[in-house]
Structures are given as structure tokens and as C-alpha cells.
Design a protein around this motif. Structure first.
Motif, mmCIF file in Angstrom:
data_model
loop_
_atom_site.group_PDB
_atom_site.id
_atom_site.type_symbol
_atom_site.label_atom_id
_atom_site.label_comp_id
_atom_site.label_asym_id
_atom_site.label_seq_id
_atom_site.Cartn_x
_atom_site.Cartn_y
_atom_site.Cartn_z
ATOM 1 N N THR A 66 1.384 6.617 -6.302
ATOM 2 C CA THR A 66 0.144 5.933 -6.686
ATOM 3 C C THR A 66 -0.259 4.904 -5.640
ATOM 4 O O THR A 66 -1.436 4.766 -5.321
ATOM 5 N N ILE A 67 0.733 4.174 -5.086
ATOM 6 C CA ILE A 67 0.433 3.201 -4.029
ATOM 7 C C ILE A 67 -0.125 3.919 -2.800
ATOM 8 O O ILE A 67 -1.089 3.463 -2.187
ATOM 9 N N THR A 122 -2.222 3.345 3.914
ATOM 10 C CA THR A 122 -0.908 2.845 3.495
ATOM 11 C C THR A 122 -0.229 2.117 4.656
ATOM 12 O O THR A 122 0.295 1.016 4.480
ATOM 13 N N PHE A 123 -0.269 2.724 5.848
ATOM 14 C CA PHE A 123 0.306 2.065 7.024
ATOM 15 C C PHE A 123 -0.409 0.745 7.296
ATOM 16 O O PHE A 123 0.223 -0.261 7.617
ATOM 17 N N ALA A 124 -1.734 0.727 7.164
ATOM 18 C CA ALA A 124 -2.505 -0.496 7.394
ATOM 19 C C ALA A 124 -2.074 -1.584 6.410
ATOM 20 O O ALA A 124 -1.909 -2.750 6.789
ATOM 21 N N ALA A 125 -1.849 -1.204 5.160
ATOM 22 C CA ALA A 125 -1.413 -2.166 4.139
ATOM 23 C C ALA A 125 -0.040 -2.737 4.483
ATOM 24 O O ALA A 125 0.282 -3.863 4.113
ATOM 25 N N LEU A 126 0.762 -1.960 5.216
ATOM 26 C CA LEU A 126 2.092 -2.418 5.636
ATOM 27 C C LEU A 126 2.045 -3.133 6.980
ATOM 28 O O LEU A 126 3.077 -3.477 7.545
ATOM 29 N N GLY A 127 0.831 -3.323 7.523
ATOM 30 C CA GLY A 127 0.673 -4.064 8.764
ATOM 31 C C GLY A 127 0.730 -3.221 10.024
ATOM 32 O O GLY A 127 0.721 -3.751 11.131
ATOM 33 N N MET A 146 5.728 -8.995 -4.603
ATOM 34 C CA MET A 146 4.885 -9.657 -5.603
ATOM 35 C C MET A 146 3.496 -9.036 -5.726
ATOM 36 O O MET A 146 2.777 -9.314 -6.678
ATOM 37 N N THR A 147 3.114 -8.162 -4.762
ATOM 38 C CA THR A 147 1.750 -7.619 -4.791
ATOM 39 C C THR A 147 1.683 -6.107 -4.967
ATOM 40 O O THR A 147 0.616 -5.564 -5.217
ATOM 41 N N GLN A 148 2.811 -5.383 -4.833
ATOM 42 C CA GLN A 148 2.793 -3.918 -4.887
ATOM 43 C C GLN A 148 3.554 -3.398 -6.110
ATOM 44 O O GLN A 148 4.539 -3.989 -6.516
ATOM 45 N N ALA A 149 3.097 -2.267 -6.640
ATOM 46 C CA ALA A 149 3.794 -1.517 -7.709
ATOM 47 C C ALA A 149 4.315 -2.411 -8.837
ATOM 48 O O ALA A 149 3.566 -3.154 -9.426
ATOM 49 N N ASP A 150 5.640 -2.332 -9.124
ATOM 50 C CA ASP A 150 6.258 -3.172 -10.161
ATOM 51 C C ASP A 150 6.365 -4.580 -9.614
ATOM 52 O O ASP A 150 7.385 -4.961 -9.048
ATOM 53 N N ARG A 151 5.313 -5.355 -9.755
ATOM 54 C CA ARG A 151 5.275 -6.672 -9.121
ATOM 55 C C ARG A 151 6.391 -7.581 -9.615
ATOM 56 O O ARG A 151 6.623 -7.693 -10.797
ATOM 57 N N PHE A 152 7.062 -8.229 -8.669
ATOM 58 C CA PHE A 152 8.103 -9.201 -8.990
ATOM 59 C C PHE A 152 7.433 -10.512 -9.385
ATOM 60 O O PHE A 152 6.390 -10.875 -8.849
ATOM 61 N N ALA A 167 11.621 -12.684 5.281
ATOM 62 C CA ALA A 167 11.697 -12.969 3.848
ATOM 63 C C ALA A 167 10.306 -13.158 3.242
ATOM 64 O O ALA A 167 10.026 -12.668 2.150
ATOM 65 N N ASP A 168 9.412 -13.852 3.968
ATOM 66 C CA ASP A 168 8.049 -14.084 3.463
ATOM 67 C C ASP A 168 7.312 -12.761 3.259
ATOM 68 O O ASP A 168 6.580 -12.581 2.298
ATOM 69 N N TYR A 169 7.535 -11.832 4.195
ATOM 70 C CA TYR A 169 6.864 -10.530 4.138
ATOM 71 C C TYR A 169 7.347 -9.718 2.935
ATOM 72 O O TYR A 169 6.553 -9.192 2.168
ATOM 73 N N ILE A 170 8.676 -9.630 2.764
ATOM 74 C CA ILE A 170 9.207 -8.841 1.646
ATOM 75 C C ILE A 170 8.827 -9.491 0.321
ATOM 76 O O ILE A 170 8.521 -8.812 -0.654
#
Length: 166
Positions: free
Chosen positions: A34-35, A52-57, A124-130, A116-119
């Protein structure tokens, strides 16, 4: 007597891709699908992969690279095809390797660690958000180093083997 054997053999063959995974794994693959299905049309195509690649930077993905990925599939990539492709890739891999491969997506240079900031932002923003609480728990158990990097290889080892008690 021959009929039941035939039926049993068919099941052992694992012709149904959904029988290869537990229900929770299928749900996780569905979330990943879905993502990646950025335009929500039920298929992953080159445009979805690029987004998807763009969303990952990763912005400058070559067209040939995307075409090669899409060509790995026997046809249009719907969820069943996606699951089948992962099933073939994961056959025989151990859980640690599977989890490591998931983290490697966020580490294209193969450094063995992720900012750490990236992960934190991804979780916190993708799929099952933490939640912030879950992020705090993760960083309490696996604190980033002085440079702010998370050693995901160590994290994967502990997830799959448990912590070594002295």
C-alpha cells in the motif's frame, strides 16, 4: 486411497502463495504494498517505484533501474504477484537476514547504520505509525551513537537472537 494422496501433494507443493506466510506477515506485506502503490490503483509500476524512492530521499533513480525492477515480475505487479516475488526472495532466508534486508532499504550506501532522526521520522509517518512513546522505548533499548546513528545490524541481531546475558 489415491485421491487423498493427490490432494495432500497439491498442498505440499505450496501452489498458493498465501500459504507460505503467516497472517501477520501477509498484513505487513499488504502495508508495504500500500505504501509503494503511490497512486492507489492496485498495481506497482515504474511511477510508483520512482515516488517510493523519492519518499525515501533517493531522487535520481535511473529509468533503466526502475524498468529492471518491474521486469522482475511476470506481469503487472498486483498484491499477489508482489507477495509471490517476496516469497521467492525470502525462501530459505532466516529472520535476521529478512529484517536486515528491510533496514538496508534505508541505508543505500550500506554503512550498517541509519540516522536516528531519519528512522524516527519514517517510523512515525509511514504504515503502522509509531507513537513518540514507542520511539522512546526503541531508543532506550537501542540508543543511537554519539553521531546520532542507529546500529541496525546489532538491533536485528538482538531482535532475532535476544540479548546476550552475562
Amino acid at each position: 486411497m489415491a485421491a487423498p494422496k493427490k490432494a495432500k501433494k497439491k498442498v505440499e507443493g505450496g501452489s498458493n502463495v498465501f500459504s507460505m506466510f503467516e497472517q501477520t506477515q501477509i498484513q505487513e506485506f499488504k502495508e508495504a504494498f500500500t505504501i509503494m502503490d503511490q497512486n492507489r490503483d492496485g498495481f506497482i509500476d515504474k511511477a510508483d517505484l520512482r515516488d517510493t524512492f523519492a519518499a525515501l530521499g533517493r531522487l535520481n533513480v535511473k529509468n533503466e533501474e526502475l524498468e529492471d525492477m518491474v521486469k522482475e515480475a511476470p506481469g503487472p505487479i498486483n498484491f499477489t504477484v508482489f507477495l509471490t516475488m517476496f516469497g521467492e526472495k525470502l525462501k530459505g532466508t532466516d529472520p535476521e537476514e529478512t529484517i536486515l534486508n528491510a533496514f538496508k532499504i534505508f541505508d543505500p550506501e550500506g554503512k550498517g547504520h541509519i540516522k536516528a532522526d531519519y528512522i524516527k521520522e519514517m517510523l512515525m509517518t509511514q504504515a503502522d505509525r509509531f507513537s513518540q512513546e514507542e520511539i522512546n522505548q526503541m531508543f532506550a533499548a537501542f540508543p543511537p551513537d554519539v553521531s546520532g546513528n542507529l546500529d541496525y545490524k546489532n538491533l536485528c541481531y538482538v531482535i532475532t537472537h535476544g540479548e546476550e546475558k552475562d
